[in-house]
Design an enzyme around this catalytic site. Sequence first.
Site, PDB file in Angstrom:
ATOM      1  N   ALA A  73      71.162  25.913  77.087  1.00  0.00           N
ATOM      2  CA  ALA A  73      71.391  27.173  78.118  1.00  0.00           C
ATOM      3  C   ALA A  73      69.955  27.572  78.809  1.00  0.00           C
ATOM      4  O   ALA A  73      68.762  27.080  78.455  1.00  0.00           O
ATOM      5  CB  ALA A  73      71.308  28.333  76.915  1.00  0.00           C
ATOM      6  N   GLY A 118      72.991  24.457  74.114  1.00  0.00           N
ATOM      7  CA  GLY A 118      74.283  24.493  74.730  1.00  0.00           C
ATOM      8  C   GLY A 118      74.715  23.082  75.252  1.00  0.00           C
ATOM      9  O   GLY A 118      75.953  22.851  75.437  1.00  0.00           O
ATOM     10  N   GLU A 121      76.081  21.173  72.501  1.00  0.00           N
ATOM     11  CA  GLU A 121      77.475  22.121  72.179  1.00  0.00           C
ATOM     12  C   GLU A 121      78.690  21.710  73.123  1.00  0.00           C
ATOM     13  O   GLU A 121      79.947  21.715  72.551  1.00  0.00           O
ATOM     14  CB  GLU A 121      77.380  23.544  72.032  1.00  0.00           C
ATOM     15  CG  GLU A 121      76.117  23.937  70.872  1.00  0.00           C
ATOM     16  CD  GLU A 121      75.561  25.349  71.024  1.00  0.00           C
ATOM     17  OE1 GLU A 121      75.110  25.985  72.049  1.00  0.00           O
ATOM     18  OE2 GLU A 121      75.962  26.078  69.898  1.00  0.00           O
ATOM     19  N   GLU A 141      67.600  25.878  69.136  1.00  0.00           N
ATOM     20  CA  GLU A 141      67.409  27.066  69.386  1.00  0.00           C
ATOM     21  C   GLU A 141      66.611  27.831  68.530  1.00  0.00           C
ATOM     22  O   GLU A 141      66.151  28.832  69.038  1.00  0.00           O
ATOM     23  CB  GLU A 141      68.942  27.901  69.092  1.00  0.00           C
ATOM     24  CG  GLU A 141      69.900  27.257  70.150  1.00  0.00           C
ATOM     25  CD  GLU A 141      70.748  26.062  70.038  1.00  0.00           C
ATOM     26  OE1 GLU A 141      70.226  25.107  69.421  1.00  0.00           O
ATOM     27  OE2 GLU A 141      71.569  25.948  70.671  1.00  0.00           O
TER      28      GLU A 141
HETATM   29  N1  CAA Z   1      66.470  26.345  80.780  1.00  0.00           N
HETATM   30  C1  CAA Z   1      65.873  26.811  81.901  1.00  0.00           C
HETATM   31  N2  CAA Z   1      64.770  25.578  82.257  1.00  0.00           N
HETATM   32  C2  CAA Z   1      64.829  24.450  81.793  1.00  0.00           C
HETATM   33  C3  CAA Z   1      65.629  24.223  80.503  1.00  0.00           C
HETATM   34  C4  CAA Z   1      66.419  25.113  79.970  1.00  0.00           C
HETATM   35  N3  CAA Z   1      66.931  24.964  78.982  1.00  0.00           N
HETATM   36  N4  CAA Z   1      65.167  22.996  80.001  1.00  0.00           N
HETATM   37  C5  CAA Z   1      64.179  22.487  80.968  1.00  0.00           C
HETATM   38  N5  CAA Z   1      64.095  23.351  81.928  1.00  0.00           N
HETATM   39  C6  CAA Z   1      63.213  23.199  83.111  1.00  0.00           C
HETATM   40  C7  CAA Z   1      61.708  23.382  82.673  1.00  0.00           C
HETATM   41  O1  CAA Z   1      61.435  24.587  82.662  1.00  0.00           O
HETATM   42  C8  CAA Z   1      61.212  22.388  83.930  1.00  0.00           C
HETATM   43  O2  CAA Z   1      61.143  23.373  85.063  1.00  0.00           O
HETATM   44  P1  CAA Z   1      59.510  23.148  86.055  1.00  0.00           P
HETATM   45  O3  CAA Z   1      59.797  21.961  86.832  1.00  0.00           O
HETATM   46  O4  CAA Z   1      60.064  24.627  87.045  1.00  0.00           O
HETATM   47  O5  CAA Z   1      58.488  23.467  85.068  1.00  0.00           O
HETATM   48  C9  CAA Z   1      62.221  21.510  84.352  1.00  0.00           C
HETATM   49  O6  CAA Z   1      63.498  21.834  83.641  1.00  0.00           O
HETATM   50  C10 CAA Z   1      61.797  20.147  83.653  1.00  0.00           C
HETATM   51  O7  CAA Z   1      61.670  20.280  82.367  1.00  0.00           O
HETATM   52  P2  CAA Z   1      60.223  19.878  81.491  1.00  0.00           P
HETATM   53  O8  CAA Z   1      59.016  19.792  82.095  1.00  0.00           O
HETATM   54  O9  CAA Z   1      60.058  20.677  80.362  1.00  0.00           O
HETATM   55  O10 CAA Z   1      60.567  18.586  80.998  1.00  0.00           O
HETATM   56  P3  CAA Z   1      60.211  17.607  80.110  1.00  0.00           P
HETATM   57  O11 CAA Z   1      60.460  16.081  80.058  1.00  0.00           O
HETATM   58  O12 CAA Z   1      58.405  17.805  79.561  1.00  0.00           O
HETATM   59  O13 CAA Z   1      60.834  18.134  78.451  1.00  0.00           O
HETATM   60  C11 CAA Z   1      62.620  18.793  77.207  1.00  0.00           C
HETATM   61  C12 CAA Z   1      62.408  17.965  78.372  1.00  0.00           C
HETATM   62  C13 CAA Z   1      62.356  18.323  75.908  1.00  0.00           C
HETATM   63  C14 CAA Z   1      64.325  18.929  77.326  1.00  0.00           C
HETATM   64  C15 CAA Z   1      62.157  20.447  77.574  1.00  0.00           C
HETATM   65  O14 CAA Z   1      62.546  20.488  78.694  1.00  0.00           O
HETATM   66  C16 CAA Z   1      62.804  21.406  76.683  1.00  0.00           C
HETATM   67  O15 CAA Z   1      62.528  21.451  75.403  1.00  0.00           O
HETATM   68  N6  CAA Z   1      63.738  22.249  77.373  1.00  0.00           N
HETATM   69  C17 CAA Z   1      64.429  23.255  76.153  1.00  0.00           C
HETATM   70  C18 CAA Z   1      65.483  22.883  75.537  1.00  0.00           C
HETATM   71  C19 CAA Z   1      65.953  23.784  74.769  1.00  0.00           C
HETATM   72  O16 CAA Z   1      65.258  24.652  73.935  1.00  0.00           O
HETATM   73  N7  CAA Z   1      67.291  24.076  74.707  1.00  0.00           N
HETATM   74  C20 CAA Z   1      67.950  25.175  73.939  1.00  0.00           C
HETATM   75  C21 CAA Z   1      68.342  26.335  75.146  1.00  0.00           C
HETATM   76  S1  CAA Z   1      68.946  27.751  73.897  1.00  0.00           S
HETATM   77  C22 CAA Z   1      70.698  27.343  73.950  1.00  0.00           C
HETATM   78  O17 CAA Z   1      71.086  26.290  74.326  1.00  0.00           O
HETATM   79  C23 CAA Z   1      71.322  28.482  73.443  1.00  0.00           C
HETATM   80  C24 CAA Z   1      72.994  28.176  73.022  1.00  0.00           C
HETATM   81  O18 CAA Z   1      73.164  27.680  72.137  1.00  0.00           O
HETATM   82  C25 CAA Z   1      73.859  28.573  73.974  1.00  0.00           C
END
Ligand code: CAA
Length: 267
Positions: A73, A118, A121, A141
């Site tokens: 998400a 998500g 999922e 999450e």
């Molecule tokens: N939402 C919004 N932006 C996101 C994102 C997300 N889920 N995942 C990555 N991004 C963005 C980052 O903020 C970054 O933006 P900027 O370039 O503007 O800084 C860009 O995408 C690239 O990401 P990273 O620099 O973090 O890339 P990385 O290679 O260092 O790391 C990653 C990759 C491990 C996937 C890391 O991005 C990460 O941990 N992302 C979040 C994953 C997460 O927690 N997902 C669960 C979300 S909650 C959910 O999904 C609820 C549900 O059940 C519906």
Amino acid sequence: MGTAVAGSTFQNLLYEKKGAIAHVTLNRPKVLNALNQAVFAELKAAFEDVRDDAAVRGVILTGSGDKAFAAGADIAEMSTSTGVQAEESTRHAQSVTELIENLGKPVIAAVNGFALGGGCELAMACTIRIAAETAKFGQPEVKLGIMPGAGGTQRLPRLIGKGRALQLILSGEIISAQEAYRIGLVNEVVPNANLISRSEAILNQINSNGPLGVKYSIDAVNKGLDGSVSEGLLIEASLFGICAGSEDKKEGTLAFLAKRAPNFQGR
Ligand code: CAA
């Protein structure tokens, strides 16, 4: 300008039909294809179009860029939402996963990179998951102080069993494609370059079979997993009866006996 369907223009998806296969590509690569509400609205429109187009027999869902299927998400959007707004948006996201799961046509998640939260999922709502060697999976999450909200607590245990599902959900651990394969989260792991061609080959194989048999098999498995085995067997028998009364069944059995290829009409 994005791709268009039935009057709506997609800003966050690529949507294209190639013969009997529709290709839906999550297209926000700068944020690792994070799923905001606009993405879910566009997914709904694309999958409703697929559902209603008899010429389309299957779908490949993937992510653009080489890094992510979907990293979950959209955390920026989520960070400002109230509990009530989050409940509403997660119900909408869940309804889109149900549309995909019960489309009546096979949907392959071609997982080309991160499938987290998500994203994982969404992949689990698909009929089949094919992973590129570099794909990664997880439900992180809890690291954000929340929990899965797009079906993860329900579909993950059904796919891989309760103990493994709870371990992934509670730890937030991110696992490799090979580990996802070992625990049954994905059907196959393939070299990245073969991801789409292998997905197309699987759909082409399915599409050579009777469409009613395919549709009702998906229905029977999904509905059966919702209830008891005896309820499931009743549903299976009813759907089997519908298939067995179809023109396709007549054609399929006659073709077998005549040692020729069947010509299914989906009737
Ligand atoms: N939402 C919004 N932006 C996101 C994102 C997300 N889920 N995942 C990555 N991004 C963005 C980052 O903020 C970054 O933006 P900027 O370039 O503007 O800084 C860009 O995408 C690239 O990401 P990273 O620099 O973090 O890339 P990385 O290679 O260092 O790391 C990653 C990759 C491990 C996937 C890391 O991005 C990460 O941990 N992302 C979040 C994953 C997460 O927690 N997902 C669960 C979300 S909650 C959910 O999904 C609820 C549900 O059940 C519906």
